[in-house]
Design an enzyme around this catalytic site. Structure first.
Site, PDB file in Angstrom:
ATOM      1  CB  SER A  60     -38.572  99.474 131.267  1.00 17.91           C
ATOM      2  OG  SER A  60     -38.028  98.207 132.084  1.00 17.91           O
ATOM      3  CG  HIS A  98     -34.942 101.956 135.053  1.00 18.28           C
ATOM      4  ND1 HIS A  98     -35.927 102.476 133.752  1.00 18.28           N
ATOM      5  CD2 HIS A  98     -36.004 100.824 135.241  1.00 18.28           C
ATOM      6  CE1 HIS A  98     -36.939 101.997 133.301  1.00 18.28           C
ATOM      7  NE2 HIS A  98     -37.154 101.319 134.165  1.00 18.28           N
ATOM      8  CG  ASP A 121     -35.212 105.494 132.747  1.00 18.09           C
ATOM      9  OD1 ASP A 121     -34.980 105.584 133.942  1.00 18.09           O
ATOM     10  OD2 ASP A 121     -36.060 104.648 132.225  1.00 18.09           O
TER      11      ASP A 121
END
Length: 845
Positions: free
Chosen positions: A515, A189, A131
């Site tokens: 996610s 994220h 990520d």
């Protein structure tokens, strides 16, 4: 059509058409030696998973030259993958929260704590995340990086300044998530996902799903660029595999629907080596069937959908009132000033920054009126909080009418008496908008007099969500694949999730999306791996899950992951296969076998078997996809199943087979997806096996949309379309754009060139978006789907009789483009299995 033209050039940039990934049958060094000056090496792959390389080519001739090498066995185009954006994201807000009690955050993360019942925490298991990096200096994530740290593995494959060009890559061994706060893509994220898996927060008294695991992070995103090519992602997967990760989690995706895309194939190979690869299924649940993203669409990749949380966040709203009636409801002392504290929610899950006491007003004299504030409000109220009944018209209009009347904020009261779980996202609202339930709205109404005021605070509260609201998230993408394979396979908590953020983004936040559901499942699997007993079952998905049998398996797969049931249940009972696919009518598998294994060392199992059908999904109307899907509740709209035997006794250590004979629903149209569950019940444990099939044939679904807009030819100016019977005039190389909209996915799309009705060759494969394994288009552009596809033809072609694939340019003359698409399950050698469209005449000069 004007909108189509305005983004035409954006679509062409969707893929790096001059970049390719090549798999070789021999070590990659031999192919590197054959690269010439027109071929530029990007990545190399050398493992037991994959021998190959990715290359940038200066010309089409260079592409075909290397493809002709006898050692090249597979070729994929380099494509850009997007990180899934959060459905709700609070990182742009500066105001933070104060927990109401020491238990507030523990309640909001209540679904994380199954590990405590099992006395396991994932110790000894390695979980890799691919990520945007990780802020390992966060106290809840260990505070350090390297040997002996919670975050012990990782690499930055691109660098903060990565802008999509290969030249901008600045890789390093440090996967730190430290983008400046003003970065255009600084969302934290990766840090957020890491906290879901492994956080251990002493200050706020909460943990992730598996706080004892060791983390690895492979950073693949820069600070100001939102996509990453699949060759970099494949390299990250290879690195995570080589580092010994037991579980690898990905919360990113590209148009899917097929299991053959390069990243999905790489992930599937890792699964075959005994590593569990978890991938988010995507966030476009409102866009219909056949939309699992890649790599979640990979054959044995565990694809994860999202469900709601057991608690939802809210903030404290204070009401100050001297209303005599209101005071009598809450106190026997008529002289006191009531300060009522109620919960408000926001669609961003963040508190308001209105740190002031403001008058509370209602636009109507009565409570719970219809069409409240749907028309301009005649009475003006300067700087107030206006409380409105939501509904009757567009809520954006209600908010704007409140603003025109002088409001500084709006509180919507909804029609539910329970916790307001589902709230409307109003990004275009002209004022801050809060939500309360009907009961609290009535209390606030009862407090009203000329002196009633209110204040929004940042005191964080945890509200218990009713059991009836524990459902599949509306944004969670739906399966199945185009080949009618089950996706998603399992569900995780993905709504209103609390986790860690980088220190420069206020350290914590709430987000929603598949996610966030994927790392939830990854952490649960780490707990199970710690006990070393789930290797076989988890290749597809745990059969021990909490299932809503009304929900279709195209939305929830096998159901919500149940770590308790899997932990204890797999020592007792196992069902295989974990999914029964009945396919479509043409390929119908009417009778299938289900094997039940008794793993208990001493006890017989007495099993009763039942069939629980789910609502049938109506995904098409007159062969065109519906967005969203409709679920049928008509009589005879579900399948019927005969189980033989329907009860069975299995000795310890033995297995038995059950015949599953299915009859599709009778009272439905063609191309509907029926589904349900076969449930084996014992006094010790139950196990559910999902199934699905289609009424009608995938091959009969239309591929090409044919109307006044598609297929079409566009001019290079991006402003003009060629009419149906018009002849187009173009100057090489500024040739026409071909615009195609797919109603169904296709394995192959061919673009061939005709002159005088004779086929002379095909458009080179480097022109625009790849033409293999294409997902169907959606009505709108989403994070991983397109409203249509486009390719530009520059006048170049590869002649039909050209064995060495030399690229040529057509001479001056009149030509047509012929588009051919292969139907699902179609035979490439059968002309009846192709749909064909022929363009108007194109004059090339």
């Amino acid at each position: 059509m004007k909108r189509i033209l305005s983004i035409l050039f954006l679509l062409v940039a969707f893929t790096n058409a001059e970049n390719y990934i090549l798999e070789t049958s021999v070590p990659v060094s031999s192919l590197i030696d054959s690269l010439d000056s027109t071929m530029h090496l990007r990545q190399t792959f050398n493992s037991d998973l994959f021998h190959g390389l990715s290359v940038h080519f200066d010309s089409v001739e260079s592409v075909h030259k290397l493809m002709r090498n006898k050692n090249v066995i597979n070729v994929w185009p380099v494509q850009q993958f997007s990180q899934y954006s959060s459905v709700k994201d609070n990182t742009s807000y500066k105001e933070f929260f104060v927990p109401k009690t020491m238990d507030t955050l523990h309640q909001l993360t209540n679904d994380n704590y199954a590990y405590k019942k099992l006395n396991l925490d994932g110790t000894g298991i390695k979980v890799g995340i691919i990520d945007s990096g990780i802020d390992y200096t966060h106290p809840a994530l260990g505070g350090c990086f390297g040997n002996g740290c919670k975050v012990a593995y990782g690499y930055d494959l691109v660098g903060n300044a990565y802008n999509g060009s290969y030249e901008s890559i600045r890789s390093s061994p440090d996967p730190m998530d430290d983008c400046p706060h003003n970065s255009t893509f600084s969302m934290g994220h990766g840090t957020f996902l890491s906290g879901i898996v492994a956080a251990n927060d002493k200050e706020y008294n909460w943990t992730g799903v598996a706080p004892g695991v060791t983390l690895g992070m492979w950073k693949v995103y820069g600070c100001n660029y939102s996509t990453v090519p699949n060759d970099i992602l494949m390299k990250a997967l290879e690195m995570a595999y080589m580092a010994g990760m037991d579980v690898i989690s990905l919360s990113l995706g590209l148009h899917g629907g097929w299991q053959e895309e390069a990243l999905a194939e790489m992930a599937n190979r890792i699964v075959s080596k005994g590593v569990h690869v978890i991938a988010a299924n995507g966030n476009i649940g409102a866009n219909g069937l056949f939309l699992p993203a890649s790599p979640a669409s990979g054959k044995n990749v565990i694809s994860v959908g999202s469900t709601s949380n057991s608690y939802v966040p809210a903030y404290e709203f204070q009401v100050f009132s001297e209303n005599e009636f209101f005071i009598r409801r809450f106190s026997t002392d008529s002289n006191i000033f009531i300060n009522l504290k109620k919960a408000y929610r926001t669609f961003t899950e963040t508190p308001f920054q209105l740190n002031e006491v403001l008058p509370i007003v209602f636009p109507s004299k009565k409570f719970n009126v219809k069409n409240d504030a749907c028309k301009p409000i005649t009475r003006k109220h300067a700087d107030c909080i206006m409380v409105i009944h939501q509904g009757g018209c567009n809520p954006i209009e209600q908010v704007e009418n409140a603003r025109q009347a002088g409001a500084k904020a709006v509180i919507f009261y909804t029609d539910t008496y329970n916790t307001t779980v589902r709230i409307t996202v109003l990004e275009a609202a002209s004022l801050p908008v809060a939500f309360v339930n009907l009961f609290d709205g009535n209390l606030i109404y009862s407090s009203i007099n000329n002196q009633t005021t209110g204040k929004f605070t940042n005191v964080l509260m945890a509200l218990d969500a009713p059991n009836s609201s524990r459902t599949v998230s509306g944004f969670s993408s739906q399966g199945p694949t185009n080949e009618l394979q089950l996706k998603p396979e399992i569900m995780g908590v993905g709504e209103n999730v609390f986790s860690t953020l980088p220190r420069n983004l206020k350290m914590y936040g709430f987000r929603s999306g598949t996610s966030t559901a994927a790392p939830f499942v990854a952490g649960q699997i780490a707990i199970l791996l710690q006990k070393k007993r789930v290797e076989s079952v988890l290749k597809v998905g745990p059969p021990f899950s909490n299932v809503s049998y009304v929900e279709s398996s195209i939305r929830q797969g096998a159901g919500m992951i149940n770590i308790d049931g899997t932990y204890y249940g797999q020592d007792i009972l196992e069902a295989s296969p974990a999914f029964l696919g009945f396919n479509d009518t043409e390929n119908f598998k009417k009778c299938q076998k289900l094997t039940l294994h008794n793993h208990h060392p001493t006890r017989k199992l007495f099993l009763s078997l039942i069939h629980l059908p789910s609502l049938t999904a109506i995904g098409h109307k007159q062969e065109e996809p519906l967005e969203p899907v409709i679920f049928s509740n008509l009589n005879n709209s579900v399948s019927s199943v005969i189980l033989s035997p329907d009860s069975i006794e299995i000795l310890p250590g033995h297995s038995a087979q059950v015949s599953v004979k299915l009859s599709p629903p009778k009272n439905i149209f063609h191309h509907e997806i029926y589904s349900g569950y076969i449930v084996a019940i014992s006094d010790l444990v139950n196990v559910s096996v999902p199934y699905l099939g289609m009424s009608g044939n995938m091959k009969d679904l239309k591929i090409l949309e044919r109307n006044e807009n598609f297929p079409a030819i566009g001019f290079p100016d991006g402003k003009t379309m060629l009419q149906k019977k018009q002849t187009g005039h173009f100057t090489i190389p500024n040739g026409p754009y071909l615009l195609i909209r797919l109603l169904t996915g296709t394995q192959i799309l061919k673009i061939e060139i005709l002159k005088d009705s004779l086929k002379i060759g095909s458009v080179p494969v480097d022109e625009g978006i790849p033409r293999r394994w294409l997902m169907r288009n959606t009505r709108e552009f989403t994070e991983y789907s397109n409203g249509y596809y486009s390719w530009q033809w520059h006048g170049d072609y590869i002649a039909s009789d050209n064995t060495d694939k030399t690229v040529k340019f057509v001479s001056v003359g009149a030509y047509q483009l012929m588009v051919s698409v292969l139907k699902v399950f179609g035979d490439k050698q059968n002309s009846d299995d192709w749909e064909v469209w022929l363009s108007p005449l194109l004059i090339m000069k």
